[in-house]
Enzyme design. Structure first.
Site, mmCIF file in Angstrom:
data_model
loop_
_atom_site.group_PDB
_atom_site.id
_atom_site.type_symbol
_atom_site.label_atom_id
_atom_site.label_comp_id
_atom_site.label_asym_id
_atom_site.label_seq_id
_atom_site.Cartn_x
_atom_site.Cartn_y
_atom_site.Cartn_z
ATOM 1 N N TYR A 31 59.786 61.873 14.309
ATOM 2 C CA TYR A 31 60.785 60.962 14.449
ATOM 3 C C TYR A 31 62.192 61.093 13.463
ATOM 4 O O TYR A 31 61.719 61.750 12.375
ATOM 5 C CB TYR A 31 60.217 59.571 13.652
ATOM 6 C CG TYR A 31 60.948 58.390 13.736
ATOM 7 C CD1 TYR A 31 61.492 58.022 14.808
ATOM 8 C CD2 TYR A 31 61.262 57.852 12.377
ATOM 9 C CE1 TYR A 31 62.343 56.659 14.729
ATOM 10 C CE2 TYR A 31 62.172 56.719 12.450
ATOM 11 C CZ TYR A 31 62.745 56.095 13.558
ATOM 12 O OH TYR A 31 63.376 54.820 13.434
ATOM 13 N N LYS A 80 64.980 57.739 2.051
ATOM 14 C CA LYS A 80 63.903 57.141 1.308
ATOM 15 C C LYS A 80 63.722 57.395 -0.196
ATOM 16 O O LYS A 80 64.493 56.677 -1.042
ATOM 17 C CB LYS A 80 62.394 57.903 1.906
ATOM 18 C CG LYS A 80 62.215 57.373 3.422
ATOM 19 C CD LYS A 80 61.033 57.543 4.084
ATOM 20 C CE LYS A 80 61.012 56.655 5.366
ATOM 21 N NZ LYS A 80 61.082 57.469 6.638
ATOM 22 N N ASP A 109 64.135 67.895 8.656
ATOM 23 C CA ASP A 109 64.491 66.325 8.397
ATOM 24 C C ASP A 109 63.303 65.923 7.200
ATOM 25 O O ASP A 109 62.070 66.083 7.446
ATOM 26 C CB ASP A 109 64.127 65.356 9.750
ATOM 27 C CG ASP A 109 64.249 64.088 9.292
ATOM 28 O OD1 ASP A 109 64.177 63.821 8.197
ATOM 29 O OD2 ASP A 109 64.024 63.193 10.429
#
Ligand SMILES: *Cc1c(COP(=O)(O)O)cnc(C)c1O
Length: 432
Positions: A149, A272, A244
């Protein structure tokens, strides 16, 4: 342990009302508990390793706001720094020294990053990197992996794991074919498949983007030579390699997966943890590539709230806390203890379960294993996972409400929390 059915009437009322106000009653899909067929609990407050719902129930939390809460929720030093920053205002929309501080910390920490741009989410970081990969190479095709993702930008909504997998949407309606045409997909851990894509698309592939440790299809680790293989292949074909690290950055090691595995990509996306619980993302990498970003170069990317002083403050304080000696060792210690014992309990109670951890990132599949890619992950017993999730929730343990999500531990989890979690797991696993 006695089976305790908790009261969640307030949660139910609030969520029922929410469903008339917002699509599915939530601001992000996985939160709706659809894949575990449950009713989400509505939070009132978070602190340390715990969350409290609106009915006053306390849970040991292994979601950690999906990763950011690595120091424990509402860490007093983060909250203190935020109070101070708040007195100076909430947004400048102009340069501040706080950006320099966090930028230097990121550049010093992450091997590939020589220059960084702050944005507001992981999605934004990945969108920006996509444009930059194409601008730098003058090529349009991108390789991604099944179950990885990279946020909800059109181009990445192909076999995108987590929320998308959970809802069984193969792709999303509204994403034009013309956008995903240029996205090539390979199974994670399959270097031969990537090699074939490069051979079939000579001088057309701008780059490869990968979650170096997959978190969005459940927790899946890279085979020993997989990341090295991607590094070699991209170099050989004049393409860029992007890690990522929105999830793995500052999570599996201070310098992320690239520090942990000793493989340096060209570009990296972050999110995050670097926001310390406030909305932040970032992308960075080689100086020659980052120099193409506006206004230094022609590749446009902007943001009204980017570099927000509160977000920078929470990020700086969180990284400072993570720099203390023993941080990642502690996370590894308690997490390993939890995972290893969970695997034992599953075996003793007759369930096929596999799993593992790297520092404070971990996961379990209701599946014999090994799980090396998304296809393997999908063989998991999702019904059993739902029962497990529900049972744990009833016993005061909050796990990600999907088999296809990684779990997170934090510095505030104690041996006692781990013990209570294991007692609950024993109870649940011996009853399902
Ligand atoms: C969470 C995540 C994103 C998206 O970040 P948001 O802040 O939710 O937009 C992108 N990539 C990875 C690997 C993630 O885990």
């Amino acid at each position: 342990m006695v089976h305790t059915t908790i009261r969640t009437t307030q949660s139910e009322q609030i969520f029922t009302a929410a469903q008339k106000l917002m699509p599915g009653g939530v601001s992000s899909p996985v939160r709706a508990f659809k894949s575990v067929k449950g009713q989400p609990i509505v939070f009132d407050r978070v602190e340390g390793a715990y969350i409290w719902d609106v009915d006053g129930n306390r849970y040991i939390d292994y979601v950690g706001s999906w990763g950011p809460a690595i120091c424990g929720h509402a860490h007093p030093e983060v909250i203190g720094a935020l109070h101070e920053a708040l007195e100076k205002g909430t947004s400048f929309g102009a340069p501040s020294v706080l950006e320099n501080v966090l930028a230097s910390m990121v550049i010093n920490a992450v091997p590939s990053i020589e220059m960084v741009r702050f944005v507001n989410s992981g999605t934004e970081a990945c969108m920006a990197v996509l444009r930059l990969m194409r601008a730098f190479t003058g090529r349009e095709k991108i390789v991604k992996f099944e179950g990885c993702y990279h946020g909800h930008a059109d181009a990445f909504l192909v076999k995108a794991g987590s929320g998308v997998a959970t809802l069984s949407l193969p792709d999303s309606p509204g994403v034009p074919k013309s956008v995903t045409n240029n996205i090539l997909v390979a199974p994670f851990n399959d270097i031969t498949a990537v090699k074939a894509l490069f051979e079939e698309n000579p001088e057309e592939i701008a780059g490869v983007i990968v979650e170096p440790v997959v978190g969005n299809a459940g927790f899946i680790t890279p085979d020993p030579m997989f990341l090295q293989g991607l590094r070699a292949l991209t170099q050989e074909h004049g393409a860029l390699l992007v890690f990522d690290e929105v999830m793995t950055g500052f999570r599996i090691a201070y310098g992320g997966a690239q520090e942990k595995f000793g493989v340096t990509p060209d570009l990296t996306t972050l999110g995050k943890i670097i926001g310390g619980g406030l909305p932040v993302g970032a992308y960075g990498g080689r100086l020659d590539i980052m120099s193409m970003v506006a206004p230094a170069g022609p590749v446009y990317q902007a943001g009204t709230l980017s570099g927000n002083p509160l977000a920078m403050t929470a990020g700086i304080k969180t990284l400072e806390l993570l720099q203390k000696p023993g941080t990642y060792e502690y996370l590894d210690h308690i997490t390993k203890k939890l995972v290893n014992r969970l695997l034992q309990i599953a075996e003793e109670t007759g369930h096929a379960v596999c799993g593992g951890n790297i520092s404070g990132m971990f996961g379990l599949f209701f599946n014999e294993g090994p799980v090396r890619n998304y296809k393997d992950a999908k063989k998991s017993d999702l019904v059993k996972f739902s029962h497990f999730h529900h049972g744990m929730l009833e016993r005061g343990v909050y796990l990600p409400p999907s088999q296809f999500e990684a779990w997170f531990s934090c510095l505030a989890h104690t041996e006692e929390d781990i013990g209570q979690t294991l007692a609950a797991a024993w109870d649940v696993l011996s009853s399902i």
